[in-house]
Every structure is written in structure tokens, then in C-alpha cells.
Design a protein around this motif. Structure first.
Motif, mmCIF file in Angstrom:
data_model
loop_
_atom_site.group_PDB
_atom_site.id
_atom_site.type_symbol
_atom_site.label_atom_id
_atom_site.label_comp_id
_atom_site.label_asym_id
_atom_site.label_seq_id
_atom_site.Cartn_x
_atom_site.Cartn_y
_atom_site.Cartn_z
ATOM 1 N N SER A 69 29.029 -31.803 31.579
ATOM 2 C CA SER A 69 30.641 -31.618 32.168
ATOM 3 C C SER A 69 30.314 -31.904 33.614
ATOM 4 C CB SER A 69 30.934 -30.118 32.294
ATOM 5 O OG SER A 69 30.114 -29.136 32.863
ATOM 6 N N THR A 70 31.698 -31.984 34.222
ATOM 7 C CA THR A 70 31.771 -32.259 35.915
ATOM 8 C C THR A 70 31.042 -31.274 36.458
ATOM 9 O OG1 THR A 70 33.681 -33.583 35.420
ATOM 10 C CG2 THR A 70 33.224 -33.133 37.629
ATOM 11 N N ASP A 71 31.342 -29.958 36.034
ATOM 12 C CA ASP A 71 30.764 -28.765 36.809
ATOM 13 C C ASP A 71 29.042 -28.957 36.761
ATOM 14 O OD1 ASP A 71 33.105 -27.833 37.950
ATOM 15 O OD2 ASP A 71 32.965 -26.327 35.958
ATOM 16 N N LEU A 72 28.568 -29.137 35.808
ATOM 17 C CA LEU A 72 27.246 -29.237 35.685
ATOM 18 C C LEU A 72 26.568 -30.464 36.365
ATOM 19 C CD1 LEU A 72 26.316 -28.414 31.770
ATOM 20 C CD2 LEU A 72 25.879 -26.851 33.793
ATOM 21 N N CYS A 73 27.410 -31.524 36.268
ATOM 22 C CA CYS A 73 27.126 -32.956 37.073
ATOM 23 C C CYS A 73 26.927 -32.558 38.591
ATOM 24 C CB CYS A 73 27.834 -34.045 37.042
ATOM 25 S SG CYS A 73 27.666 -35.562 37.627
ATOM 26 N N LYS A 74 27.958 -31.829 39.139
ATOM 27 C CA LYS A 74 28.159 -31.324 40.448
ATOM 28 C C LYS A 74 26.770 -30.336 40.886
ATOM 29 C CE LYS A 74 32.196 -30.419 41.559
ATOM 30 N NZ LYS A 74 33.603 -29.869 41.965
ATOM 31 N N GLU A 75 26.252 -29.612 39.725
ATOM 32 C CA GLU A 75 25.225 -28.683 40.138
ATOM 33 C C GLU A 75 24.039 -29.528 40.009
ATOM 34 O OE1 GLU A 75 23.903 -24.136 38.558
ATOM 35 O OE2 GLU A 75 25.522 -25.375 37.532
ATOM 36 N N GLY A 82 34.654 -39.611 39.677
ATOM 37 C CA GLY A 82 35.039 -39.142 41.220
ATOM 38 C C GLY A 82 33.944 -38.585 41.742
ATOM 39 N N LEU A 83 32.977 -38.141 41.152
ATOM 40 C CA LEU A 83 31.788 -37.194 41.903
ATOM 41 C C LEU A 83 31.094 -38.722 42.334
ATOM 42 C CD1 LEU A 83 30.905 -34.360 39.573
ATOM 43 C CD2 LEU A 83 31.956 -34.510 41.822
ATOM 44 N N LEU A 84 30.956 -39.524 41.448
ATOM 45 C CA LEU A 84 30.142 -40.753 41.885
ATOM 46 C C LEU A 84 30.692 -41.527 43.065
ATOM 47 C CD1 LEU A 84 29.088 -42.502 38.347
ATOM 48 C CD2 LEU A 84 27.810 -40.623 39.733
ATOM 49 N N LYS A 85 32.012 -41.567 43.175
ATOM 50 C CA LYS A 85 32.561 -42.235 44.268
ATOM 51 C C LYS A 85 32.390 -41.586 45.461
ATOM 52 C CE LYS A 85 37.101 -44.705 44.959
ATOM 53 N NZ LYS A 85 38.405 -44.894 44.247
ATOM 54 N N GLU A 86 31.918 -40.385 45.532
ATOM 55 C CA GLU A 86 31.707 -39.543 46.620
ATOM 56 C C GLU A 86 30.380 -39.533 47.006
ATOM 57 O OE1 GLU A 86 33.204 -35.724 45.688
ATOM 58 O OE2 GLU A 86 35.158 -36.246 45.684
ATOM 59 N N ILE A 87 29.503 -40.358 46.511
ATOM 60 C CA ILE A 87 28.077 -40.214 46.934
ATOM 61 C C ILE A 87 27.936 -41.130 47.997
ATOM 62 C CG2 ILE A 87 25.435 -41.021 45.987
ATOM 63 C CD1 ILE A 87 26.442 -40.378 43.307
ATOM 64 N N PRO A 88 27.328 -40.751 49.405
ATOM 65 C CA PRO A 88 27.368 -41.571 50.339
ATOM 66 C C PRO A 88 26.298 -42.925 49.980
ATOM 67 C CG PRO A 88 27.130 -39.265 50.979
ATOM 68 C CD PRO A 88 27.021 -39.515 49.385
ATOM 69 N N GLY A 89 27.304 -44.038 50.386
ATOM 70 C CA GLY A 89 26.105 -45.092 50.204
ATOM 71 C C GLY A 89 26.187 -45.908 49.020
#
Length: 332
Positions: free
Chosen positions: A220-226, A256-263
Motif C-alpha cells: 500500500s501507499t502507507d507501507l511504501c511511505k513507511e 505521487g510518492l516517487l515524484k516527491e523523492i528529491p533528485g
């Protein structure tokens, strides 16, 4: 273009000064031996021949490839360093089998010392390549994310359940993997330099690190974030604020999470045509997308992307190069 001009073009691409890159994959390297302890001499000879073919092609093929030698062999190397048994199927790359199947077993794992692990054989092979072709850039070995490596070490069904029920045990293993991975990469970049060819697919990087992140398609997105995003951000920060990523999982829910990874510098996706089209739109203001050779027509024209084709002759290579260069004009 000479090699330095090609390197600069990749830098311009990452900076948004050009919108497409074109690579032609030549089928003139001979049959690639599958790596194993018994085939490394044959693999080395194939590796050096492949580099020479790429160098020779620069005399007549003006694509954007930067020639390299390669240490890309299999996904087993970091799991194997933890003690996972490694299987050599003979008709494919080696892979590691799980070592533990519960949080209790995972808690008994010891932090490996880099110098005592099988990873040093990867260094020895890279040094052998460097001695044979001192001017060549080296393609990174198969760098998996800390999450992916942990999911190889730990039997996967129990691993996914433990992300809910034994989250600290999973995080402890990911932290151990991260430590070994960064010790390896620190030594690699110190030894061979910070200019390199990505682990997969082959693109020039003057900075940063590249890796595969595939398990995020199954969570899930939550687990990915964690469990995933923190280490990806840490790796980007540690290696100059740049990271390239391969993902062949169905992970659209994580974009959406990947897009926020710096660089995040380049994203290679192994997905059906429609998802590639959607990705090129979603990441239009983000990293360029690299899809399969059959998916060049799937890109959104306002995006940035890498176009590629295979060729089994000089004539076909030149024809494909011309076709893709002409097609790429639409992106600019």
C-alpha cells in the motif's frame, strides 16, 4: 559526437535543455554467457568484446550511448552477502533464495562486514575490467533497493505479513541492508569514480546512484511511505542529491510518492503502453521516462523521454537512428 560530448548531452537532458535521447542496441556482441563461478572467464571476454563493439560503433552510429564495461550479473549479490543461498540456473542470471522465514529468524542475522562478504568478488571483477579497459566507464552491478534486498533475504509471504505484524523487525533488516549497501557504494565510488553507467538500463550518470525498486507494487501507499521512501530519500541525499530508478512493478499508486523523492533523475518503467502514456503525463514536470523499445510512440510529447530501438545490422541501426531522431523532434 565523442564520449565527452555524449556525457554532456546527458547532463543537458537531466537539466531539461533537451527533451529526448536516442539509443540503438546493437546485436553484435555474441551470446552473453549467464554468470556463474564456472563461466566468469567467458563472461569477461564477452564483456570486453561488447565494449569494443560499442566503441567501434561510435565511428558510424551517432546515437547517445556512452560505451561501458559491465558488472551487471544478477539480483543475488547483496542477499548472498547476508548468507542467502545463490542458485545458478544456467539459462538465466543467478538469483538468491530466502535465508529467513520469520521475524524470530531475522532477529538472529548479524550485520555483515563488507570486506568478508562475496561482494568483494564483484570488486575484483570490476578491477579486472578496469585493468583491461582503463578508460572505460563501469556499469554498476544490480543495485536493488534496501526494501527489495530485504524481501529477497526474508521469505516473501511472511515478509509482507510482518510489515504489519512485526514492523520493527522488518525495519531492522532494512537498516542492516542499507548499511551494507552504502558501505559497498561508498567504496565503489571511491575506487571507480562518481561517473558511471546506471545499473539498468544503460544511461550515463555524472552523479548520484541508481537502483531497482520493485516491491512497492505489492504494498500500500502507507507501507511504501513507511518502508521504502525514507531509504530512497536517504540514498539520494547521500550520493549528491540524485537518484535514478528502475521499476517493473505495477506501482501506479506510488507515483505521487516517487515524484516527491528529491533528485529523482530518470525513471525506467516496465509496464503496458497505456501506463507508460499515463506516466509520461504524470511525470511531465518530473524525471524523464524510459520505457521499452516497442513503446516509443506511447510518450506524451510534452514529456521528456529516452527513445530506443534494436538493430542486427549497420543499415538497420542507421535507419532506426534516423527514424527516432526525426520522431524526437516532436518533443522539442
Amino acid at each position: 559526437m565523442n564520449i565527452e560530448e555524449r556525457k554532456q548531452k546527458w547532463c543537458d537532458f537531466y537539466d531539461g535543455k533537451t527533451r529526448t535521447m536516442v539509443l540503438i542496441e546493437l546485436a553484435e556482441f555474441g551470446v552473453r554467457p549467464f554468470p556463474s563461478p564456472d563461466t566468469m572467464d567467458a563472461f569477461f571476454n564477452w564483456d570486453i568484446n561488447r565494449y569494443r563493439v560499442q566503441m567501434d560503433a561510435m565511428n558510424w552510429l551517432d546515437d547517445d550511448r556512452v560505451p561501458c564495461v559491465t558488472t551487471l550479473m544478477g539480483t543475488d549479490i547483496f542477499a548472498g552477502a547476508f548468507g542467502c543461498p545463490v542458485f545458478y540456473p544456467g539459462d538465466n542470471n543467478p538469483y538468491a533464495r530466502p535465508l529467513v522465514s520469520s521475524a524470530e529468524e531475522a532477529a538472529k542475522l548479524k550485520q555483515p562486514k563488507l570486506e568478508d562478504t562475496s561482494l568483494m568478488k564483484v570488486f575484483e571483477y570490476a578491477q579486472k575490467l578496469k585493468a583491461a579497459a582503463p578508460e572505460a566507464l563501469i556499469q554498476l552491478p544490480d543495485i536493488q533497493s534496501p526494501l527489495d534486498i530485504a524481501a529477497i533475504i526474508w521469505e516473501k509471504v511472511d515478509f509482507f505479513v510482518s510489515m504489519y505484524e512485526e514492523s520493527e523487525a522488518v525495519k531492522d533488516l532494512i537498516a542492516m541492508v542499507y548499511k551494507l549497501l552504502t558501505e559497498f557504494l561508498d567504496l565503489w565510488f571511491k575506487t571507480f569514480g562518481k561517473n558511471f553507467i546506471a545499473h539498468y538500463p544503460e544511461y550515463y550518470m555524472p552523479y548520484g546512484v541508481t537502483l531497482s525498486e520493485d516491491e512497492i507494487g505489492s504494498i500500500s501507499t502507507d507501507l511504501c511511505k513507511e518502508f521504502s521512501i525514507p531509504t530512497l530519500c536517504d540514498l539520494s541525499a547521500r550520493y549528491g542529491g540524485r537518484i535514478g530508478m528502475h521499476c517493473c512493478a505495477n506501482a501506479k499508486h506510488q507515483w505521487g510518492l516517487l515524484k516527491e523523492i528529491p533528485g529523482l533523475t530518470l525513471l525506467n518503467l516496465g509496464q503496458p503502453d497505456k501506463i507508460i502514456r499515463d506516466a509520461s503525463v504524470f511525470f511531465r514536470e518530473g524525471p524523464p521516462i524510459w520505457a521499452a523499445p516497442t513503446q516509443n510512440e506511447c510518450y506524451d510529447f510534452k514529456a521528456r523521454g529516452v527513445l530506443q530501438a534494436g538493430a542486427d545490422s549497420k543499415e538497420k541501426a542507421l535507419a532506426e537512428l534516423g527514424r527516432l531522431r526525426e520522431y524526437g523532434v516532436k518533443f522539442n
